[in-house]
Design an enzyme around this catalytic site. Structure first.
Site, PDB file in Angstrom:
ATOM      1  CG  ASP A  66      -0.276  -0.373   2.516  1.00  0.00           C
ATOM      2  OD1 ASP A  66       0.965  -0.442   2.552  1.00  0.00           O
ATOM      3  OD2 ASP A  66      -0.988  -0.595   3.506  1.00  0.00           O
ATOM      4  CG  ASP A 141      -8.248  -0.547  11.450  1.00  0.00           C
ATOM      5  OD1 ASP A 141      -7.334  -1.361  11.153  1.00  0.00           O
ATOM      6  OD2 ASP A 141      -8.594   0.378  10.702  1.00  0.00           O
ATOM      7  CG  HIS A 143      -5.434  -1.995   8.678  1.00  0.00           C
ATOM      8  ND1 HIS A 143      -5.458  -0.618   8.729  1.00  0.00           N
ATOM      9  CD2 HIS A 143      -4.162  -2.337   9.035  1.00  0.00           C
ATOM     10  CE1 HIS A 143      -4.279  -0.163   9.079  1.00  0.00           C
ATOM     11  NE2 HIS A 143      -3.474  -1.177   9.285  1.00  0.00           N
ATOM     12  CD  GLU A 148      -8.067   1.461   7.430  1.00  0.00           C
ATOM     13  OE1 GLU A 148      -7.805   0.409   8.049  1.00  0.00           O
ATOM     14  OE2 GLU A 148      -7.505   2.538   7.675  1.00  0.00           O
TER      15      GLU A 148
HETATM   16  P1  PGA Z   1       2.325  -1.306  12.771  1.00  0.00           P
HETATM   17  O1  PGA Z   1       1.210  -1.327  11.648  1.00  0.00           O
HETATM   18  O2  PGA Z   1       3.320  -2.336  12.379  1.00  0.00           O
HETATM   19  O3  PGA Z   1       2.908   0.080  12.723  1.00  0.00           O
HETATM   20  O4  PGA Z   1       1.653  -1.636  14.065  1.00  0.00           O
HETATM   21  C1  PGA Z   1       0.728  -2.559  11.236  1.00  0.00           C
HETATM   22  C2  PGA Z   1      -0.276  -2.385  10.137  1.00  0.00           C
HETATM   23  O5  PGA Z   1      -0.941  -1.347  10.068  1.00  0.00           O
HETATM   24  O6  PGA Z   1      -0.410  -3.319   9.331  1.00  0.00           O
END
Ligand code: PGA
Length: 255
Positions: A66, A141, A143, A148
């Site tokens: 992404d 969340d 994802h 999302e």
């Molecule tokens: P993070 O993000 O490694 O910064 O916790 C994980 C994600 O959003 O997939």
């Protein structure tokens, strides 16, 4: 699905890097799907050390999950001023291994025609023969990539709106230190879809820290739902490994 619980972040990163290294050793021209966020930084550092000891990335292709929409990679700017994931990948990984520039695929944060770009990205994944091993984190969340809550489990690469929780989390992890105001953070992104991710041959999901314990338990042991898109791992048909440190695994039952 194989769940591996390691003592801490260091050991989780070691294990994840070894899974990726094995994929590269057994297929030197493999296609890796790569992830950003704070969780994979340790894995990338370990892969860089393995490269110093001879692990060869010269034939590996990579596709990132992404990118924020509206940001372009600006390698000549100081790190803090460029919060693109493209920049992150160069700083954390690509600059430290012998991957060839033409083998790096990143979603374009400033495409002229986002819809056309997303279709092209999907096509390039297919042309490369599909993703052999996809690395994934999990958002607060639930994802995967920027899929999302509410994203269809059959979704493809597309433009999405970021959830309020993702904006809060990423502000705390990245933007705050850069001095960029929260209001100025991008609100949209381009992301591979869950359907795209599920076509990978192998998945490697990593999570660390007690903050992730609840969402990890819901993703791995709760209902499969588009409200927690990482729960799609339960319906993945191929070989999936989940590597957690003990705090992130704390709420799993009967594991
Ligand atoms: P993070 O993000 O490694 O910064 O916790 C994980 C994600 O959003 O997939």
């Amino acid at each position: 699905m194989k769940v591996v619980i390691k003592k801490d972040y260091e050991e989780m990163s070691d294990y994840a890097a070894e899974v990726i290294a094995q994929a590269v050793r057994s297929k030197p021209d493999c296609v890796l799907g790569l992830a950003t966020g704070s969780t994979p930084c340790g894995t990338y550092a370990k892969l860089a050390s393995k490269h110093k000891q001879g692990l060869d990335f010269s034939r590996v292709k990579t596709f990132n999950l992404d990118e924020y929409l509206g940001l372009a990679i600006e390698l000549d700017k100081p790190y803090a001023l460029d919060q693109s994931y493209a920049r992150f990948m160069h700083e954390e990984f690509f600059n430290h291994v012998n991957i060839r520039k033409e083998n790096i695929y990143l979603p374009n944060g400033r495409p002229e025609d986002p819809g056309e770009f997303c279709a092209w990205y999907e096509q390039e994944i297919k042309k490369a023969g599909g993703i052999d091993l996809q690395l994934l984190g999990i958002g607060g969340d639930g994802h995967w990539a920027f899929n999302e809550p509410g994203s269809s489990l059959s979704s493809r690469t597309r433009v999405v709106e970021l959830s309020a929780q993702t904006i809060d989390d990423n502000y705390e992890s990245f933007y705050k230190v850069s001095g960029i105001e929260k209001e100025k953070m991008p609100r949209q992104a381009i992301t591979m879809g869950i359907g795209t991710i599920l076509e990978s041959k192998q998945l490697l999901m990593i999570a660390s820290g007690e903050k992730k314990a609840d969402v990890v338990a819901r993703a791995l042991q709760g209902p499969v739902t588009s409200e927690i898109t990482a729960s799609a791992i339960q319906i993945f048909k191929g070989n999936a490994s989940v590597v957690l440190d003990e705090p992130a695994a704390a709420q799993l039952k009967n594991c």
